[in-house]
Design a protein around this motif. Structure first.
Motif, short mmCIF file in Angstrom:
data_model
loop_
_atom_site.label_atom_id
_atom_site.label_comp_id
_atom_site.label_asym_id
_atom_site.label_seq_id
_atom_site.Cartn_x
_atom_site.Cartn_y
_atom_site.Cartn_z
N HIS A 184 0.49 -0.92 -0.32
CA HIS A 184 -0.37 0.13 0.66
C HIS A 184 0.90 1.71 0.28
O HIS A 184 2.18 1.07 0.06
N TYR A 217 8.77 1.15 11.02
CA TYR A 217 9.24 2.32 9.52
C TYR A 217 10.59 3.10 9.52
O TYR A 217 11.73 2.81 10.76
N HIS A 251 -6.37 -2.32 3.45
CA HIS A 251 -5.62 -1.06 3.19
C HIS A 251 -4.49 -1.16 2.25
O HIS A 251 -3.77 -1.96 2.14
N ALA A 284 4.98 1.35 1.84
CA ALA A 284 4.65 -0.01 2.82
C ALA A 284 4.75 -1.48 1.87
O ALA A 284 3.99 -2.00 0.83
N GLU A 321 7.63 1.29 5.21
CA GLU A 321 6.14 0.76 6.20
C GLU A 321 7.36 -0.41 5.71
O GLU A 321 6.95 -0.98 4.79
N HIS A 377 3.86 7.64 3.60
CA HIS A 377 4.65 6.41 3.55
C HIS A 377 4.65 4.96 2.05
O HIS A 377 2.57 5.01 1.62
FE LIG Z 1 0.76 1.70 5.96
#
Ligand SMILES: [Fe+2]
Length: 293
Positions: free
Chosen positions: A138, A235, A180, A196, A245, A194
């Motif tokens: 994501h 992170y 997500h 991920a 992330e 960020h």
């Molecule tokens: Fe995230």
């Protein structure tokens, strides 16, 4: 039939430090280079032609986000839907290695997104060095007109809203069964918050932290279990200072029931999309100095 995408396939970075970004993605992240053309480097997470693109630039930004459509509609049919919604878009032919045809459009926040039905899949495999995440999972971005942007992803691109943190702070949307694929954060500017990547499990996350330490990339938050999504996350920063992330244990969304698959760490059952008021299930704040207790 609606426009339906099922995954975030790639992120194309504009990089001020492309040499170190490519080195980071190969040596630290374990990605493989599939192609270099016009100074642009294409890197793969094992199967696709690219999941990360590093484009040299005099600024640090996102050039584009690439999403794969389910292919039930042709690009022309998708474009007709956009025209009906009053949204401008362009179909490109042979404009990007690995993706023969795509539709380019801008979301209301100003991000460039590229939608395609097919990407070359040279299946270069995993390099065996570096972190080797399972996948790009994501992105989170700040959006200066976040409400309009959320509506766009829901109504035009078919995303489903899952959780929020605060009434407006962080807004989580998905286009598959991951909790997500997008996290849209209310702000007065548009930029990446960020990116991920999913790792295999906690031991993979710990090994990744050791590897990051060896490469001089400290963990800036985590590991801790997030509220929204239940993902255990760490992170760190890449050479361009983008926040990256690494996560595992993300909630699995069941759209037919509008719940997340039950997990032992869930605090209620059924676990439904909701509004959260904090970031960490574990109460992790990382605001104090452990050495001074
Ligand atoms: Fe995230």
């Amino acid at each position: 039939m609606t426009v339906n995408m099922f995954r975030l396939a790639y992120v194309d970075f504009l990089s001020k430090d492309p040499t170190n970004m490519v080195e980071y993605y190969t040596d630290t992240m374990g990605y493989r280079i599939t192609e270099e053309q016009d100074g642009i480097t294409y890197l793969s997470n094992g199967y696709d032609h690219h999941n990360i693109v590093i484009t040299p630039s005099d600024k640090q930004a996102i050039r584009s986000y690439g999403y794969q459509l389910d292919g039930k509609l042709s690009l022309e049919e998708v474009q007709e839907k956009f025209i009906a919604s009053g949204i401008d878009s362009r179909i490109h032919e042979d404009a990007k290695p690995g993706v023969a045809r795509f539709i380019e459009l801008n979301d209301p926040a100003g991000n460039t997104i590229e939608l395609f039905t097919e990407i070359d899949q040279p299946a270069v495999g995993f390099s065996g060095v570096g972190i080797s995440p399972l996948k790009l999972g994501h992105v989170a971005f700040l959006a200066n007109n976040y409400e309009e942007t959320i509506t766009f992803y829901k109504d035009v691109l078919g995303f489903t809203f899952t959780d929020k943190i605060g009434e407006s702070f962080a807004n989580f949307l998905t286009c598959n069964t991951d909790h997500h694929v997008l996290n849209i954060i209310a702000a007065d500017e548009t930029r990446l918050h960020h990116i991920a990547f999913q790792v295999k499990d906690a031991s993979h996350q710990y090994a990744a932290s050791d590897l990051l330490a060896k490469h001089g990339r400290p963990i800036i938050w985590g590991p801790s279990r997030h509220t929204a999504g239940s993902n255990i996350a760490t992170y760190h920063r890449d050479p361009d200072e983008n926040v990256v992330e690494l996560y595992t244990d993300m909630d699995v969304y069941v759209p037919e029931l509008n719940i997340f698959e039950p997990r032992p760490w869930h605090t209620e059952m059924p676990y439904k999309p909701k509004v959260w008021d904090n970031l960490s299930v574990w109460g992790t704040e990382y605001q104090f100095d452990l050495a001074k207790i």
